[in-house]
Design an enzyme around this catalytic site. Structure first.
Site: not given
Length: 262
Positions: A7, A34, A149, A151, A221, A251
DNA sequence: ATGGTAGCCCTGCTA
């Protein structure tokens, strides 16, 4: 075969570092999340110079995912391959491609914002739909790698202090159950499989308050692989060096080597 | 030290 995921928190802001990292680490395939770029703005020529083809799925503001490969990039699917499924087009959080005999997915699961919010429900739905995407488009007996990722911190061992996260997202039973549903397709969390009891294997640290340097991180991740691939993992690493120095992403990348040739 | 960073360009919102 080396497959990585990162990320980057804006490919535009991170491009110099990403190029340097790709040149050093030289993965055959790298998933990015991202990117925060529109497809037309993605710097494909910069990746071409390093030998990578790239498939990107983004609209330029937030989110945005990509797969870079130098072992082929075929059968690209942007978003969910779920008939009648949700319209993911505005979110740009999933891309799939076949690279050197592996079905690779780069995924950026919604943050969820706060427990119980509509965004939290959308996060759970996204994970559910990711499982449907896998069921619809893949065979768990084949070589499939789902990276990105998520989350979600899978276990309490994956956060610096479980007490700090009471009442917060990323650690709730609902999120962990939704992640388990994805894993239930037939996927192995390859980093945790290599290091079953090792704490502090974090991949993300808040930019604020010096969290990286004080070790206040989370493992959100993940590199998930079907058994046929997971059994051939020879090396797996969280590259914390990529979280250090000038203008880092928040990250760190994960790097996975397989005793497997495309 | 009860705040703090980073990135976007919707300078407020997202993470």
């Amino acid at each position: 075969m080396r497959i990585a995921t990162w990320n980057v928190n804006s490919m535009k802001a991170r491009l110099d570092r990403v190029e340097e990292w790709l040149a050093q680490v030289a993965p055959e395939v790298c998933c990015f999340q991202e990117t925060k770029l529109a497809d037309a703005a993605f710097p494909s020529e910069r990746f071409s110079k390093l030998g990578y083809e790239v498939a990107h799925h983004g609209d330029g503001r937030w989110n945005g995912v990509a797969i870079a490969s130098r072992v082929g990039l075929e059968d690209v699917v942007r978003g969910f391959a779920v008939p009648g499924g949700p319209d993911e087009a505005a979110e740009r959080r999933l891309i799939s491609a076949s690279c050197g005999g592996v079905r690779v997915m780069s995924v950026y699961v919604p943050n969820g914002r706060s427990v119980g919010s509509e965004h939290f429900q959308a996060k759970l739905a996204f994970l559910h739909d990711l499982r449907l995407h896998l069921d619809t488009s893949c065979d768990p007996g084949e070589a499939v790698m789902v990276c990105g990722d998520f989350n979600v911190a899978p276990q309490d061992i994956d956060v610096f202090d479980p007490a700090f996260f009471v009442g917060a997202t990323h650690v709730t039973p609902e999120e962990r159950a939704a992640l388990a549903e994805v894993l239930g397709f037939g996927l192995v969390d390859v980093l945790r499989a290599c290091y079953p009891d090792t704490p502090r294997l974090f991949t993300w640290w808040d930019y604020r308050a010096g969290d990286f340097h004080s070790g206040r991180g989370m493992r959100i991740d993940l590199a998930l692989a079907t058994r046929v691939l997971a059994d051939k993992v020879s090396f797996v690493l969280i590259d914390r060096n990529a979280r250090k120095g000038k203008l880092p992403s928040d990250h760190a990348p994960i790097v996975v080597d397989f005793a497997y040739s495309p």
